[in-house]
Design an enzyme around this catalytic site. Structure first.
Site, PDB file in Angstrom:
ATOM      1  N   LYS A  66       0.798  -1.223   0.000  1.00  0.00           N
ATOM      2  CA  LYS A  66       0.000   0.000   0.000  1.00  0.00           C
ATOM      3  C   LYS A  66       0.832   1.275   0.000  1.00  0.00           C
ATOM      4  O   LYS A  66       0.447   2.268  -0.629  1.00  0.00           O
ATOM      5  CB  LYS A  66      -0.967  -0.008   1.183  1.00  0.00           C
ATOM      6  CG  LYS A  66      -2.029  -1.090   1.077  1.00  0.00           C
ATOM      7  CD  LYS A  66      -3.035  -1.021   2.209  1.00  0.00           C
ATOM      8  CE  LYS A  66      -4.096  -2.091   2.048  1.00  0.00           C
ATOM      9  NZ  LYS A  66      -5.166  -1.984   3.046  1.00  0.00           N
ATOM     10  N   ASP A 102      -9.538   2.769   2.569  1.00  0.00           N
ATOM     11  CA  ASP A 102      -9.516   2.001   3.812  1.00  0.00           C
ATOM     12  C   ASP A 102     -10.277   2.725   4.922  1.00  0.00           C
ATOM     13  O   ASP A 102     -11.057   2.113   5.659  1.00  0.00           O
ATOM     14  CB  ASP A 102      -8.079   1.748   4.267  1.00  0.00           C
ATOM     15  CG  ASP A 102      -7.427   0.584   3.551  1.00  0.00           C
ATOM     16  OD1 ASP A 102      -8.155  -0.319   3.095  1.00  0.00           O
ATOM     17  OD2 ASP A 102      -6.187   0.564   3.448  1.00  0.00           O
TER      18      ASP A 102
END
Length: 270
Positions: A66, A102
């Site tokens: 990420k 997220d």
């Protein structure tokens, strides 16, 4: 023309994202394919450059990529920039566009699974990786007054806490004492995931109304959640975050805004 998308990670075999997007593709009658791709860190940049050339519209990104994909992106959203991590990439106009969903996925799941959670108290977040970055930012945006971050590598917790005035890094072994006045405990580490070491955190000082949530969803009920539930704490599993964070990417790649409902949850659980 079939639209291609997928998810990259190392490992990737545990991912439920193909079931998730496959359900939506069938539900909305879209000619598309969503595939898991095992990509090692050494192959990441070459893979990102190749995928749009072979027809991919975009990808989801999971551990451990990420932060690395953020650095490789050509354009980024404000919420990705605020945490320097991305979980959703779109390939368009010859470049890589990075987003981080997220945080919004986590908050949506928390509100759905534990409505009325005590957001006016401090939160404790375990882990300091890409997912933790989005979650800390989202918690503070949602009104949590203070976030304590514990990570096995202390320097990473300190670096993440330094990004937010209302966050602080605490030592990993200080976590049990830090739970005494908190309203939320969040595990963002891989500890407790199938095939990984267990998460060994004592919950003795946790208030009975504090919510415990784990972004791990394989297994769905981790040891942390089982121990919290056994002592009467409300719990939220990691599947809800997976479902909610996926919706923006699906809309961007496949052109339909999907619904997160019980049918989706059943399909993903299989």
């Amino acid at each position: 023309m079939t639209i291609l998308a997928g998810v990259i990670g190392d490992p990737i075999g545990h991912s439920r994202s193909p079931r998730l997007h496959g359900h939506w593709l069938r539900r909305y009658g879209i000619d598309g394919q969503y595939v898991p791709l095992h990509v090692r860190p050494a192959d990441l940049e070459a893979t990102l450059r190749l995928l749009p050339r072979i027809g991919f519209a975009g990808i989801n990104v999971t551990l451990p990529h990420k932060e690395a994909v953020f650095a490789l992106a050509d354009t980024v959203t404000d919420r990705a920039r605020s945490v320097e991590a991305a979980n959703t990439l779109s390939f368009r106009d010859g470049g890589i566009h990075a987003d981080n969903t997220d945080g919004i996925g986590f908050i949506a799941s928390l509100r759905q699974g534990a409505p009325g959670w005590p957001a006016d108290r401090p939160a404790v977040v375990l882990g300091a990786g890409g997912a933790a970055r989005g979650i800390v930012a989202a918690l503070l945006d949602a009104g949590v007054p203070h976030v304590r971050i514990a990570n096995r590598t202390a320097a990473r917790a300190e670096a993440l806490a330094a990004r937010f005035p209302a966050a602080e890094a605490i030592a990993w072994d200080a976590t049990p004492a830090a739970l005494a006045d908190c309203g939320l405990l969040v595990n963002t580490t891989s500890l407790g995931m199938a095939g990984q070491p267990p998460l060994e955190i004592a919950l003795d000082d946790l208030a009975p109304e504090a919510v415990v949530t784990d972004i791990v969803y394989a297994p769905l009920v981790t040891d942390l959640l089982a121990r919290a539930a056994a002592r009467g704490n409300p719990t939220v599993d990691g599947l809800g975050m997976l479902l909610h964070q996926a919706a923006p990417g699906f809309a961007a790649w496949f052109g339909a805004t999907p619904e997160v409902d019980d049918a989706l949850r059943r399909a993903v659980l299989g």
